[in-house]
Scaffold this active site. Structure first.
Site, PDB file in Angstrom:
ATOM      1  N   LYS A 115     -59.343 -48.126  20.396  1.00  0.00           N
ATOM      2  CA  LYS A 115     -60.009 -47.123  19.754  1.00  0.00           C
ATOM      3  C   LYS A 115     -60.763 -46.233  20.677  1.00  0.00           C
ATOM      4  CE  LYS A 115     -62.592 -46.129  15.311  1.00  0.00           C
ATOM      5  NZ  LYS A 115     -63.458 -46.913  14.324  1.00  0.00           N
TER       6      LYS A 115
ATOM      7  N   SER B  75     -62.047 -45.731   9.709  1.00  0.00           N
ATOM      8  CA  SER B  75     -61.873 -44.666  10.826  1.00  0.00           C
ATOM      9  C   SER B  75     -60.824 -45.115  11.900  1.00  0.00           C
ATOM     10  CB  SER B  75     -62.947 -44.325  11.574  1.00  0.00           C
ATOM     11  OG  SER B  75     -63.850 -45.543  12.161  1.00  0.00           O
TER      12      SER B  75
ATOM     13  N   SER C  45     -64.204 -49.716   8.632  1.00  0.00           N
ATOM     14  CA  SER C  45     -63.215 -48.823   9.375  1.00  0.00           C
ATOM     15  C   SER C  45     -62.154 -49.527   9.746  1.00  0.00           C
ATOM     16  CB  SER C  45     -64.213 -48.038  10.300  1.00  0.00           C
ATOM     17  OG  SER C  45     -64.709 -46.937   9.810  1.00  0.00           O
TER      18      SER C  45
END
Lengths: 503, 519
Positions: free
Chosen positions: A59, A143, A167
């Site tokens: 990420k 997210s 997330s």
């Protein structure tokens, strides 16, 4: 070069895509927008390494020395960290290959991965990759949407995400993959760009629990550079507490396992089509010897508000550092601008560098910490957080290793099980969804209603694919355990996986 | 200059009033008859640790090139996390013990938010809600009062920003960013600029003696903010003003007096004293407004979510207490008990306070330790004489500090022994001392005495008798006068003997020998 053949034993949805070897990595990524930067092929590691041959996406809010770390924000557009996060060092030291950085909501703030300087992530489930045709444009969740989508589209074998309020679990649920948020403090946060320090966890996404475990076990080590890392003693205590309260899951038998079903996790917003598959899984768990226990976590309705106050307050503090001086984007004040107050100089950089959602949360957090609001917002939210933790400690039979005098009800449950999200992946609106109307902000926050309690309590929680909703899209079920019971959560997740294959 | 304010100032007004008068009887001051002055002081002392409070970066001094002692954490790079330096905790506890304060078993760190270019993270990590120690006191011996210390807290220092007028830019140096500070907050227990000055000086000496800070105001490792209010005798304390960033004791005392006059003049004209934060202009000797109460920033204090509570158990505190360096009061008492005069003790301790403070609590070797080492097994009064009169005198003459003293403890000890056992005379001893200081030699005084032929004659008086007879022969008139009974003149002949003996003869022996020969 890549094996893009994908097996979906339980999925018969006609719109689900079929990968072919002919489709390139780049074509897939161009459609789903999962990776924001890609690594040049690295040298193969020693084949004896434990993660040899495993391809991972990271990420974009996790620091990498060799790839940009933008946090999907304009303010870090050209930022390259001078160091690797501990998790990245651990992966590469163990032979894993980093394929690239994964798109996400800006600084991890969002539930749909639409608030990104790189644009929204498109859920691969609605993409016919053979033709690159988007059958249905839906959100990958957020997210960590890029991480989940990259895994789902087989751009990598596993991905690291971060989970502050859901997330990792939410995008896992929407994309039909496995997503684990470990216990808070188990995986090092050194090099993970802070959104809300007291909630942030590094999570692992993969197509099966076995791969998640492989990665998790490499990362779950004490790191002295993370002051919130659980010391070795606490880890050992947690594992002793677990073994003294539950013998290992034997094969697929769940004899002796008590599974709690929290009534508050079936709110009115929950689609009936989500409830049905969860029920089916519960039935299968019972068939394998588990006892289902209805439980109540009465403070749950307050969790979402408390979460948004605490996470926004911490975010407003953590994001104060992006001022355009030491690093990152800088916008020079125009000629004649007021330079007397430092804040006025920063304002030019920060107004342009931060997206709307980040600005909204910083304003909310700044207010929550102001002298007038501190007591009624921030402190109140901390009280709610205590109640949420107490709720969990009241239902688990495994005592909390972090408590000073651990005690737990003998007839408590070992794990909790509930839907991961209130619905299947929501539709993306236009090509540029960051412009979506303010009215949807509250809806987006509601996506987190099922996931934030475990975050507030720092508990391990994993979303496992649990079938499809009425629209044929994936839904996830979440397994939540007591602090430090990450292994048990994964074991139960594995059984759920096998249930689905049997079905 | 910096946006450091204290909300405490705004919220604890009533506490201030109650406490200020509970302790002290009014003090008449000729400068402002009929008025009473109330002063409280916040001292920021940089902890003398090798590394920063939350990072592994080395600490700096004024010679360190800018931005060289900076790691990503100090520059607030994303992904970095703080790690508390245990040495800073130890020195904080040492300081708290020295201040007779209660070390808190649980303290915690908070973030104080404001935007300033020398604060890269946008917040300072401090101990707003739960400081490391509370309820201490500091006795001011000369004034005969005790100033209560409300609390001691650990916090980060900021970087330094310098405005370069030529290029119209502000240069930022992060060497200091994240250095550890102790904020030591007094109660409003002082009643004059002199008491305030004495408080800061006493505190400086205390910090230096425990090795927690070098307390150097000129170099900025100790900074003071003072709270000043005035009131007519018998009335409750007035509204206070805070004067920030005072960096010498002298200027602090001047600033307090100036501020007292300003407030009195306002009140005498029937005007209120507005509560505000003020600066001090040293050249014009006046304070000026920095910001009013209404402009006080909201720092949005928040518990730091990265730093777990600091838990300090009694075992840790006791271990530090057992290895506490001697505090100034104890040193003074001990030296006086050895028979040293008040003046000698003051000289020794004054020189001692200039000693080097080592990193991480290592104690420097100052004048007192030097005295202690030399005095081991020797007469302390003789030793202190040699140190304060001869050694310090000669160093001062050469414009050297005690730090530069080349004479080792062994050399000084040997020298004193030579003189005390009569192997060299006092005069020769002084010659040897000067020789060592001049040549910075490591030779022992015995060897030097030998080399320079300064050893007193050991031929059972044969040389002495010879020198005396020579002198009598050289000065026949004077010898006659002495023979006739005028003993005063014997000194003249003695001087001749001393010259021939080059100081190796003892005056007493010379006198006795001359009298014997002339009787």
């Amino acid at each position: 070069m890549l094996s893009l053949v994908r097996q979906r034993t339980s999925c018969s949805n006609p719109s689900s895509f079929v990968f072919s070897r002919k489709v390139s990595f780049q074509t897939v990524n161009a459609v789903i927008n999962a990776l924001t930067s890609q690594a040049a092929s690295s040298l193969p590691a020693a084949s004896t390494s434990s993660l040899h041959g495993l391809r991972l996406a990271i990420k974009d809010n996790i620091c990498t020395k060799n790839l940009p770390t933008t946090c999907s924000s304009k303010i870090l557009e050209n930022f390259k960290s001078p160091f690797d996060a501990t998790v990245v060092s651990l992966l590469t030291a163990n032979g894993a290959e980093i394929v690239g950085k994964a798109n996400c909501d800006e600084f991890g703030m969002g539930s749909l991965n639409i608030h990104s300087a790189h644009g929204p992530v498109v859920n691969p489930f609605g993409v016919k990759v053979a033709s690159g045709e988007v059958v249905e444009r839906r959100s990958a969740g957020g997210s960590s949407g890029g991480s989940a989508a990259a895994v789902a589209a087989n751009l990598c074998d596993a991905a690291l995400g971060t989970d502050t309020g859901g997330s990792v679990r939410l995008p896992a649920s929407y994309c039909g993959v496995v997503g684990l948020k470990p216990s808070y403090g188990i995986i090092s946060r050194w090099g993970v760009v802070s959104f809300a320090d007291s909630l942030d966890c590094v999570g692992v996404l993969a197509r099966d629990v076995r791969t998640v475990r492989r990665v998790h076990d490499i990362l779950a080590v004490y790191d002295s550079r993370d002051p919130t890392a659980a010391p070795s003693g606490v880890r050992e205590k947690a594992s002793q507490l677990l073994t003294s309260h539950f013998e290992h899951v034997q094969g697929d038998s769940l004899n002796g396992l008590r599974v709690g079903v929290p009534q508050e996790y079936f709110p009115t917003e929950l689609q009936q089509s989500v409830v049905t598959p969860v029920r089916r899984i519960l039935e299968q768990l019972r068939a394998r010897g588990a006892t289902l226990v209805p439980v109540s976590l009465p403070s749950t309705p307050y969790a979402l508000s408390a979460y948004y106050v605490i996470s926004s307050a911490e975010a407003s503090s953590n994001l104060a550092r992006y001022d355009g001086i030491e690093y990152g984007t800088r916008v020079e004040p125009p000629p004649g601008a007021d330079l007397v107050k430092t804040a006025n100089v920063y304002a030019h950089t920060r107004s342009l560098g931060f997206g709307k959602e980040v600005q909204r949360r910083m304003l909310l957090g700044t207010y929550a910490l102001s002298a007038d609001a501190f007591e009624n917002y921030f402190l109140q939210a901390q009280r709610v957080r205590k109640l949420i933790k107490a709720d969990f400690d009241r239902v688990f039979c495994v005592p909390n290793a972090l408590a000073s005098s651990p005690s737990a009800p003998a007839d408590g449950v070992h794990v909790l099980l509930h839907p991961s999200a209130i619905e299947t992946a929501p539709k993306l609106r236009g090509p540029d969804d960051a412009t979506d109307a303010q009215s949807s902000t509250l809806d987006a926050y509601l996506q987190d209603v099922m996931t934030v309690p475990a975050s507030l309590a720092g508990l391990p929680a994993m979303s496992v694919p649990g079938g499809q909703g009425a629209d044929g899209w994936p839904i996830g079920v979440s397994v939540v355990g007591q602090w430090g019971c990450d292994e048990l959560v994964m074991r139960v997740g594995e059984v759920i996986e096998s249930c689905r294959e049997d079905a | 200059m910096l946006a450091h304010g204290r909300t405490r100032l705004l919220t604890h007004k009533f506490l201030w009033r109650r406490q200020a008068h509970a302790v002290r009887a009014p003090l008449e001051d000729a400068r402002w008859p009929g008025w009473e002055l109330v002063v409280g002081i916040e001292v920021h002392a940089q902890i003398k640790s090798r590394r920063k409070l939350f990072s592994e970066a080395l600490s700096s001094d004024l010679t360190t090139p800018p931005n060289t002692h900076v790691v990503p954490f100090d520059a607030a790079f994303p992904g970095t996390l703080p790690r508390l330096n245990p040495k800073c905790v130890e020195l904080g506890v040492r300081t708290a013990i020295a201040l007779n304060a209660e070390v808190q078993h649980r303290s915690a760190f908070d973030r104080k938010h404001y935007f300033y270019a020398d604060l890269p993270s946008g917040y300072q990590i401090t101990q707003q809600y739960a400081p490391i120690a509370r309820n201490g006191c500091l006795a001011l011996e000369r004034e005969g009062i005790s100033v209560r210390v409300k609390q001691v807290q650990l916090e980060q220092d900021t970087g330094k920003s310098t405005f370069l007028p030529r290029n119209r830019i502000t240069a930022i140096d992060l060497n200091r960013a994240g250095m550890p500070l102790m904020e030591i907050v007094s109660e409003p227990d002082m009643r004059s600029p002199e008491e305030a000055g004495s408080y800061v000086r006493t505190l400086q000496a205390l910090l230096r003696s425990v090795g927690s800070s070098d307390g150097n105001m000129e170099q900025g490792s100790l900074r003071c903010d003072v709270n000043v209010s005035v009131n007519r005798k018998g009335e409750p304390p007035g509204t206070r003003c805070e004067i920030k960033n005072l960096n010498s004791v002298k200027f602090m005392m001047v600033a307090i007096a100036c501020e007292a006059f300003r407030q009195i003049s306002l009140l005498e004209r029937g005007l209120p004293v507005p509560q505000e934060t003020r600066g001090f202009n040293e050249e014009r000797a006046e304070t000026y407004s920095l910001r009013s109460k209404e402009d006080a920033p909201d720092y949005r204090y928040m518990p730091d979510p990265n730093i777990p509570p600091l838990l300090i158990d009694s075992t840790f505190i006791d271990a530090i207490r057992q290895h506490m360096p001697e505090l100034p009061d104890a040193t003074r008492g001990r030296l006086l008990a050895q028979g040293l005069s008040q003046r000698d003790v003051e000289v020794l301790m004054d020189v001692d306070s200039g000693r080097e403070v080592g990193f991480d609590g290592q104690l420097g070797h100052g004048a007192v330790a030097y005295f202690d080492d030399v005095a081991r097994g020797r007469d302390p009064k003789v030793v202190v004489n040699w140190i304060t009169h001869e050694l310090l005198g000669q160093l001062a003459f050469r414009d050297e500090t005690f730090k530069e003293n080349p004479m080792s403890v062994a050399q000084m000890g040997d020298l004193i022994d030579l003189v005390q056992t009569g192997k060299v005379t006092g005069t020769s001893g002084k010659t040897i001392l000067r020789h060592i200081l001049t040549n910075r030699t490591a030779d022992s005084p015995s060897k030097i005495a030998d080399d320079l032929k300064l050893l007193a004659a050991t031929d059972d008086g044969a040389s002495l008798e010879k020198w005396c007879q020579e002198a009598i022969a050289a000065l026949p008139e004077q010898a006659d006068v002495v023979r006739r009974g005028n003993l005063k003149v014997v000194n003249k002949i003695m001087g001749h003997v001393m010259k021939t003996s080059r100081g190796t003869a003892k005056a007493q022996d010379v006198r006795a020998m001359l009298l014997k020969l002339l009787s």
